[in-house]
Design a protein around this motif. Structure first.
Motif, PDB file in Angstrom:
ATOM      1  N   SER A   5      34.195   8.544  20.526  1.00 27.87           N
ATOM      2  CA  SER A   5      34.361   8.101  19.145  1.00 27.87           C
ATOM      3  C   SER A   5      33.094   7.455  18.610  1.00 27.87           C
ATOM      4  N   SER A   6      32.304   6.820  19.491  1.00 29.65           N
ATOM      5  CA  SER A   6      31.079   6.169  19.043  1.00 29.65           C
ATOM      6  C   SER A   6      30.085   7.201  18.527  1.00 29.65           C
ATOM      7  N   VAL A   7      30.067   8.387  19.133  1.00 25.81           N
ATOM      8  CA  VAL A   7      29.173   9.448  18.670  1.00 25.81           C
ATOM      9  C   VAL A   7      29.675  10.039  17.371  1.00 25.81           C
ATOM     10  N   LEU A   8      30.965  10.350  17.317  1.00 32.04           N
ATOM     11  CA  LEU A   8      31.532  10.979  16.129  1.00 32.04           C
ATOM     12  C   LEU A   8      31.487  10.057  14.924  1.00 32.04           C
ATOM     13  N   ASP A   9      31.555   8.758  15.137  1.00 30.66           N
ATOM     14  CA  ASP A   9      31.504   7.817  14.017  1.00 30.66           C
ATOM     15  C   ASP A   9      30.144   7.813  13.331  1.00 30.66           C
ATOM     16  N   ALA A  10      29.130   8.409  13.949  1.00 30.73           N
ATOM     17  CA  ALA A  10      27.782   8.407  13.383  1.00 30.73           C
ATOM     18  C   ALA A  10      27.529   9.594  12.469  1.00 30.73           C
ATOM     19  N   PHE A  11      28.510  10.498  12.319  1.00 30.18           N
ATOM     20  CA  PHE A  11      28.308  11.715  11.540  1.00 30.18           C
ATOM     21  C   PHE A  11      29.481  11.960  10.604  1.00 30.18           C
ATOM     22  N   ALA A  12      29.161  12.458   9.391  1.00 30.36           N
ATOM     23  CA  ALA A  12      30.217  12.893   8.481  1.00 30.36           C
ATOM     24  C   ALA A  12      30.668  14.301   8.824  1.00 30.36           C
ATOM     25  N   LEU A  13      29.770  15.097   9.383  1.00 35.61           N
ATOM     26  CA  LEU A  13      30.087  16.469   9.759  1.00 35.61           C
ATOM     27  C   LEU A  13      29.480  16.760  11.116  1.00 35.61           C
ATOM     28  N   TRP A  14      30.273  17.308  12.018  1.00 32.10           N
ATOM     29  CA  TRP A  14      29.832  17.572  13.391  1.00 32.10           C
ATOM     30  C   TRP A  14      30.243  18.990  13.756  1.00 32.10           C
ATOM     31  N   GLY A  15      29.256  19.839  14.055  1.00 28.81           N
ATOM     32  CA  GLY A  15      29.573  21.221  14.397  1.00 28.81           C
ATOM     33  C   GLY A  15      28.947  21.617  15.707  1.00 28.81           C
ATOM     34  N   ILE A  16      29.752  22.192  16.596  1.00 26.60           N
ATOM     35  CA  ILE A  16      29.267  22.625  17.907  1.00 26.60           C
ATOM     36  C   ILE A  16      29.772  24.041  18.169  1.00 26.60           C
ATOM     37  N   LEU A  17      28.860  24.900  18.597  1.00 24.27           N
ATOM     38  CA  LEU A  17      29.226  26.253  19.017  1.00 24.27           C
ATOM     39  C   LEU A  17      28.688  26.447  20.422  1.00 24.27           C
ATOM     40  N   ALA A  18      29.582  26.724  21.364  1.00 20.76           N
ATOM     41  CA  ALA A  18      29.172  26.845  22.754  1.00 20.76           C
ATOM     42  C   ALA A  18      28.287  28.058  22.985  1.00 20.76           C
ATOM     43  N   GLY A  19      28.551  29.163  22.294  1.00 20.73           N
ATOM     44  CA  GLY A  19      27.770  30.381  22.495  1.00 20.73           C
ATOM     45  C   GLY A  19      26.458  30.364  21.727  1.00 20.73           C
ATOM     46  N   SER A  20      25.689  31.432  21.898  1.00 23.85           N
ATOM     47  CA  SER A  20      24.381  31.519  21.244  1.00 23.85           C
ATOM     48  C   SER A  20      24.313  32.630  20.207  1.00 23.85           C
ATOM     49  N   SER A  21      25.459  33.218  19.855  1.00 24.03           N
ATOM     50  CA  SER A  21      25.450  34.343  18.914  1.00 24.03           C
ATOM     51  C   SER A  21      25.737  33.924  17.481  1.00 24.03           C
ATOM     52  N   GLY A  22      26.029  32.661  17.248  1.00 21.13           N
ATOM     53  CA  GLY A  22      26.365  32.208  15.908  1.00 21.13           C
ATOM     54  C   GLY A  22      25.582  30.975  15.521  1.00 21.13           C
ATOM     55  N   ALA A  23      26.156  30.169  14.609  1.00 24.76           N
ATOM     56  CA  ALA A  23      25.515  28.955  14.120  1.00 24.76           C
ATOM     57  C   ALA A  23      26.483  27.799  14.225  1.00 24.76           C
ATOM     58  N   GLY A  24      25.936  26.602  14.449  1.00 24.76           N
ATOM     59  CA  GLY A  24      26.789  25.427  14.564  1.00 24.76           C
ATOM     60  C   GLY A  24      27.510  25.111  13.272  1.00 24.76           C
ATOM     61  N   VAL A  25      26.824  25.247  12.146  1.00 24.03           N
ATOM     62  CA  VAL A  25      27.411  24.998  10.829  1.00 24.03           C
ATOM     63  C   VAL A  25      26.933  26.083   9.885  1.00 24.03           C
ATOM     64  N   VAL A  26      27.841  26.644   9.090  1.00 25.78           N
ATOM     65  CA  VAL A  26      27.496  27.639   8.076  1.00 25.78           C
ATOM     66  C   VAL A  26      28.030  27.155   6.730  1.00 25.78           C
ATOM     67  N   GLY A  27      27.144  27.103   5.727  1.00 28.00           N
ATOM     68  CA  GLY A  27      27.558  26.701   4.396  1.00 28.00           C
ATOM     69  C   GLY A  27      27.093  27.711   3.367  1.00 28.00           C
ATOM     70  N   ARG A  28      27.935  27.982   2.361  1.00 26.24           N
ATOM     71  CA  ARG A  28      27.573  28.940   1.320  1.00 26.24           C
ATOM     72  C   ARG A  28      28.059  28.448  -0.025  1.00 26.24           C
ATOM     73  N   SER A  29      27.233  28.670  -1.056  1.00 26.85           N
ATOM     74  CA  SER A  29      27.619  28.351  -2.424  1.00 26.85           C
ATOM     75  C   SER A  29      27.617  29.634  -3.238  1.00 26.85           C
TER      76      SER A  29
END
Length: 280
Positions: A5-29
């Motif tokens: 919780s101490s780590v997660l409390d430091a971020f508004a958004l937290w994205g993790i992807l275990a594999g290497s074929s994608g992206a941790g966070v994807v945003g589009r407008s």
């Protein structure tokens, strides 16, 4: 994956992807197709606006810090900046993918002065440029008190190369052979004559220059003189055009004089959408 919780409390958004074929966070407008770069921490795109917008509200903050080559910690300016790029050999890399003229790897401007801007690494009018702008080219050297002061480069309406050297008359004659590397990169003909300037360093009847070519020139004493006098020389010649490995013209140099400069690009003022803290 669980995180404390101490780590997660430091971020508004937290994205993790275990594999290497994608992206941790994807945003589009906006509409269109969502695209992302594989094996990245985050990918952001916009159909009609800005893909990524970073801002620091601190007077000495940095809008965005980008670090490559597994470097840590990163470095930025004490007084802050818009973007800080850190790399082992290259901190910032700009690449323009367009073909033909009017493409540049980078563009920099000081907003307080309409003529304080520079293009870097580009092409216009069939000529390749490393730096182009209305300012001057300068370097810094230390004065007698160890403080840096500016020196400025002489500039010309043509693309010129210069070389310097010394010689000596022997029985009133001397031949100066130019450096073959210098000779390879200049263009000399009747329309593009090489200019040679001689400064005598002893007493004689005077000299004249003849038999000029891209490879060298001859210095002869006037009135059949036979002096043995030293001299210094300067040559100025047009830079030769460059060609690619297939013999196609890469960049024009030898025929240009006061070529047209690139136009200053138009800018778009971004409107910052401010919302109260805690709202969505």
């Amino acid at each position: 994956m669980s995180e404390s919780s101490s780590v997660l409390d430091a971020f508004a958004l937290w994205g993790i992807l275990a594999g290497s074929s994608g992206a941790g966070v994807v945003g589009r407008s906006g509409g269109g197709v969502t695209s992302y770069l594989a094996n990245t921490g985050g990918s952001f795109s916009s159909a009609s606006g800005t893909g990524v917008y970073g801002i620091s509200n601190s007077a000495s903050g940095t809008g965005g810090v980008f670090v490559g080559n597994n470097l840590t910690p990163s470095s930025t300016l004490v007084d802050g900046c818009g973007i800080s790029g850190n790399g082992l050999s290259i901190g910032v890399y700009g690449y323009a993918t367009g073909n033909g003229n009017d493409r540049w790897g980078g563009y920099f401007v000081a907003a307080t002065n309409a003529n304080a801007y520079a293009y870097v690494g580009g092409r216009t009018g069939g000529t390749n440029y490393k730096i182009n702008g209305p300012g001057t080219v300068s370097t810094m050297v230390k004065d007698l008190n160890g403080e840096y002061v500016n020196m400025f480069c002489p500039e010309s309406p043509e693309v010129l190369f210069q070389d310097y050297g010394t010689g000596k008359l022997v029985n009133g004659r001397a031949y100066i052979q130019l450096d073959p590397i210098f000779a390879k990169n200049i263009y000399v003909d009747e329309a593009h004559p090489m200019k040679v300037f001689i400064q005598l360093e002893g007493d004689c009847k005077g000299v004249y220059v003849t038999n000029k070519s891209k490879n060298g020139f001859e210095v002869i004493e006037l009135q059949g003189g036979t002096s043995n006098v030293a001299f210094s020389w300067t040559v100025v010649a047009n830079r030769a055009n460059t060609y690619d490995e297939n013999g196609n013209l890469d960049s024009r140099f030898q025929d240009i004089r006061f070529p047209k400069s690139p136009k200053k690009p138009s800018t778009l003022e971004l409107k910052n959408q401010v919302k109260d803290k805690g709202t969505k």
